[in-house]
Design an enzyme around this catalytic site. Structure first.
Site, PDB file in Angstrom:
ATOM      1  N   TYR A 138      21.431  40.240  35.931  1.00 53.66           N
ATOM      2  CA  TYR A 138      21.991  41.219  36.474  1.00 53.66           C
ATOM      3  C   TYR A 138      20.992  41.088  37.220  1.00 53.66           C
ATOM      4  O   TYR A 138      20.456  40.230  38.008  1.00 53.66           O
ATOM      5  CB  TYR A 138      21.388  42.659  36.053  1.00 53.66           C
ATOM      6  CG  TYR A 138      21.994  43.432  34.993  1.00 53.66           C
ATOM      7  CD1 TYR A 138      22.928  43.964  35.050  1.00 53.66           C
ATOM      8  CD2 TYR A 138      21.856  43.363  33.553  1.00 53.66           C
ATOM      9  CE1 TYR A 138      23.964  45.067  34.724  1.00 53.66           C
ATOM     10  CE2 TYR A 138      22.081  44.198  32.912  1.00 53.66           C
ATOM     11  CZ  TYR A 138      23.406  44.921  33.436  1.00 53.66           C
ATOM     12  OH  TYR A 138      24.129  46.258  32.763  1.00 53.66           O
ATOM     13  N   GLU A 148      21.663  43.958  40.024  1.00 53.70           N
ATOM     14  CA  GLU A 148      22.626  44.879  41.498  1.00 53.70           C
ATOM     15  C   GLU A 148      21.159  44.508  42.579  1.00 53.70           C
ATOM     16  O   GLU A 148      20.474  44.129  42.738  1.00 53.70           O
ATOM     17  CB  GLU A 148      21.908  46.341  40.655  1.00 53.70           C
ATOM     18  CG  GLU A 148      22.200  46.916  39.628  1.00 53.70           C
ATOM     19  CD  GLU A 148      21.685  46.365  38.411  1.00 53.70           C
ATOM     20  OE1 GLU A 148      20.917  45.117  38.206  1.00 53.70           O
ATOM     21  OE2 GLU A 148      22.299  47.700  37.135  1.00 53.70           O
ATOM     22  N   ASP A 155      45.387  46.756  53.005  1.00 53.11           N
ATOM     23  CA  ASP A 155      44.990  45.607  51.845  1.00 53.11           C
ATOM     24  C   ASP A 155      45.871  44.915  51.523  1.00 53.11           C
ATOM     25  O   ASP A 155      47.279  44.953  51.834  1.00 53.11           O
ATOM     26  CB  ASP A 155      45.127  47.162  50.878  1.00 53.11           C
ATOM     27  CG  ASP A 155      45.010  46.767  49.390  1.00 53.11           C
ATOM     28  OD1 ASP A 155      44.971  45.256  49.577  1.00 53.11           O
ATOM     29  OD2 ASP A 155      45.833  47.368  48.767  1.00 53.11           O
ATOM     30  N   THR A 175      42.354  40.936  46.558  1.00 54.93           N
ATOM     31  CA  THR A 175      42.230  39.864  45.637  1.00 54.93           C
ATOM     32  C   THR A 175      41.841  38.956  45.964  1.00 54.93           C
ATOM     33  O   THR A 175      42.390  37.924  46.786  1.00 54.93           O
ATOM     34  CB  THR A 175      42.736  40.574  44.617  1.00 54.93           C
ATOM     35  OG1 THR A 175      44.213  40.410  45.205  1.00 54.93           O
ATOM     36  CG2 THR A 175      42.842  42.246  44.555  1.00 54.93           C
ATOM     37  N   LYS A 200      45.580  35.944  43.089  1.00 52.86           N
ATOM     38  CA  LYS A 200      46.729  36.388  43.440  1.00 52.86           C
ATOM     39  C   LYS A 200      46.479  35.047  44.842  1.00 52.86           C
ATOM     40  O   LYS A 200      46.561  33.502  44.329  1.00 52.86           O
ATOM     41  CB  LYS A 200      47.445  37.336  44.588  1.00 52.86           C
ATOM     42  CG  LYS A 200      47.115  38.738  43.572  1.00 52.86           C
ATOM     43  CD  LYS A 200      47.314  39.975  44.202  1.00 52.86           C
ATOM     44  CE  LYS A 200      47.803  40.677  43.464  1.00 52.86           C
ATOM     45  NZ  LYS A 200      46.249  41.799  43.791  1.00 52.86           N
ATOM     46  N   ARG A 215      39.899  36.744  38.753  1.00 61.58           N
ATOM     47  CA  ARG A 215      40.363  38.109  38.492  1.00 61.58           C
ATOM     48  C   ARG A 215      39.591  38.704  39.382  1.00 61.58           C
ATOM     49  O   ARG A 215      37.802  39.187  39.222  1.00 61.58           O
ATOM     50  CB  ARG A 215      40.417  38.605  37.748  1.00 61.58           C
ATOM     51  CG  ARG A 215      41.592  37.728  36.744  1.00 61.58           C
ATOM     52  CD  ARG A 215      42.045  38.683  35.885  1.00 61.58           C
ATOM     53  NE  ARG A 215      43.365  39.523  36.350  1.00 61.58           N
ATOM     54  CZ  ARG A 215      44.534  38.745  36.642  1.00 61.58           C
ATOM     55  NH1 ARG A 215      45.085  37.255  36.213  1.00 61.58           N
ATOM     56  NH2 ARG A 215      44.875  39.617  37.163  1.00 61.58           N
TER      57      ARG A 215
HETATM   58  N1  DSN Z   1      48.957  44.212  39.563  1.00 57.17           N
HETATM   59  C1  DSN Z   1      49.489  43.775  40.995  1.00 57.17           C
HETATM   60  C2  DSN Z   1      50.577  43.320  41.178  1.00 57.17           C
HETATM   61  O1  DSN Z   1      50.885  41.982  40.630  1.00 57.17           O
HETATM   62  O2  DSN Z   1      51.072  43.493  42.559  1.00 57.17           O
HETATM   63  C3  DSN Z   1      49.214  44.872  41.689  1.00 57.17           C
HETATM   64  O3  DSN Z   1      48.112  45.501  41.106  1.00 57.17           O
END
Ligand code: DSN
Length: 421
Positions: A57, A59, A204, A231, A234, A240
């Site tokens: 943990y 925090e 974003d 993110t 990707k 993730r």
């Molecule tokens: N699930 C992601 C995507 O496939 O683009 C975005 O939320």
């Protein structure tokens, strides 16, 4: 490195989970992921993400934690933050958001009161659920005014109209970003609109974070943006997770909004894996990877269009494309997705701008090249995939033809190993 090292324990002690993991491993190896938000991560990321840091943990933030025993977690989180700052040329990075939706929620709550207005992109035109879709909690808390792309002009955004709307609605944030928009943005135009009404600029870049890091797509910070979220799993090829980057003057607001505002203990094992992935993205090979992702997307898009497939905005500037399957093949996106599953090519059904059909049976599919590129596929391979996709969708009722294509796809895919398998 043996990424399967710990699986023997599972085989002995939890064979049901072990069998499912083996099944998924085989599925990933024998087919190919063309879902644009997916990728195959590094063996080093599996190692960090499955590590002993799961026990801890933490925090708070490095140097200011609420629990003892943080000498190693601080090293890990500082490395992740420093690598993010170097990669995106930004002043501050928060690497604690658990994934994409929380990173955006934390950003809104850093700057807005309930009811405040945000200008963001409409879901069916490429925006995300967290950009104010009525079904998301964010759409209930804040007042999202959502803009659309131009139907006839390759997805262009009408900035004169956007400025007019901004003057009328006085947003506190002007936002851009997408999950199904196949073009790049000119961030200068968004900044101009935001400056006129005194709003913050927020991009974003969840989908294209890796392509910005590789230097092959524009970086919103170069255009004076205040906040950028992405993110990690990707195009960045990491675990993730999400992260928020911002100008120094907003660091405190962002950090407080992530913790204690929205989240509790950060997932330190994932933060270690983020640091690993960002370290990889700083290596020169990652630039080559980014270039190849774009080259592959252009080739796949051209191959599909040459075969008569209608792509939304008639092409792509990034890693993805959205095909109108109703117009091209007379079948909805759900049937198209199921048909391609039968030939071991994984895509996702996708709503198209102002789709007359519902989200679970929409008019299109979405395809992208980050994962296939990680496997080592190049332009000629994209042409093969494009040909198989079109052949399968044209013959969606012919099971023996689909079986024949599947065999060819799987033979081809086995030549491109999945990292870590
Ligand atoms: N699930 C992601 C995507 O496939 O683009 C975005 O939320």
């Amino acid at each position: 490195m043996d990424a399967n090292r710990n699986w023997e324990i599972l085989k002995q002690n939890d064979p049901e989970i072990y069998d499912a993991l083996i099944g998924e491993e085989k599925r990933e190896q024998k087919g190919v992921e063309l879902i644009p938000s997916e990728n195959y991560t590094y063996p080093e990321v599996y190692a960090a993400n499955g590590s002993i840091l799961t026990n801890k943990y933490s925090e708070g933030y490095p140097g200011k934690r609420y629990y003892g025993g943080q000498e190693y977690t601080d090293i890990v989180e500082n490395l992740a933050r420093d690598r993010a700052k170097e990669l995106f040329r930004c002043e501050h990075a928060n690497v604690q958001p658990l994934s994409g939706s929380p990173m955006n929620q934390a950003t809104y709550f850093a700057f807005l009161e309930p009811g405040d207005t945000v200008l963001a992109m409409e879901l069916s035109h490429g925006g995300h659920l967290t950009h104010g879709a009525p079904v998301s909690h964010m759409g209930k808390v804040f007042n999202f005014v959502r803009y659309k792309t131009h139907p006839d002009e390759k997805g262009r955004i009408d900035f004169e109209e956007l400025l007019k709307v901004a003057k009328e609605t006085k947003p506190k944030i002007v936002m851009c970003g997408y999950t199904s928009y196949p073009r790049d943005y000119d961030y200068t135009d968004f900044k101009k609109v935001a400056d006129v009404v005194g709003a913050l600029t927020f991009a974003d870049v969840a989908h294209i974070g890796g392509l910005i890091a590789a230097g092959v797509m524009r970086n919103p910070f170069d255009y004076g943006f205040d906040v950028v979220s992405t993110t990690i799993h990707k195009s960045l090829r990491g675990p993730r997770a999400g992260m928020i980057m911002c100008k120094k003057k907003y660091a405190d607001a962002i950090d407080k909004s992530v913790f204690p505002g929205l989240q509790g203990g950060p997932h330190m094992q994932t933060i270690a894996a983020i640091a690993v992935a960002l370290g990889k993205a700083l290596e020169p090979e990652f630039k080559e990877y980014g270039k190849q992702v774009l080259a592959n997307a252009k080739t796949l898009a051209q191959e599909l269009m040459d075969s008569g497939v209608k792509l939304i905005t008639d092409g792509t500037d990034n890693h993805m494309m959205v095909a109108n399957t109703v117009q091209s093949f007379g079948i909805d996106g759900k049937l198209a997705e199921q048909t391609l599953d039968k030939i071991s090519i994984t895509v996702n059904k996708q709503i198209i701008p102002d789709d007359p059909n519902p989200p679970l049976k929409p008019s299109g599919i979405r395809l992208g090249t980050p994962a296939a590129t990680t496997r080592g596929m190049k332009e000629d391979d994209m042409k093969k995939l494009g040909t198989w996709i079109v052949e399968a969708l044209k013959n969606h009722q012919n099971e023996s033809k689909l079986e024949e294509i599947k065999k060819a796809v799987e033979k081809f895919c086995l030549k491109f190993p999945v990292p870590g398998i």
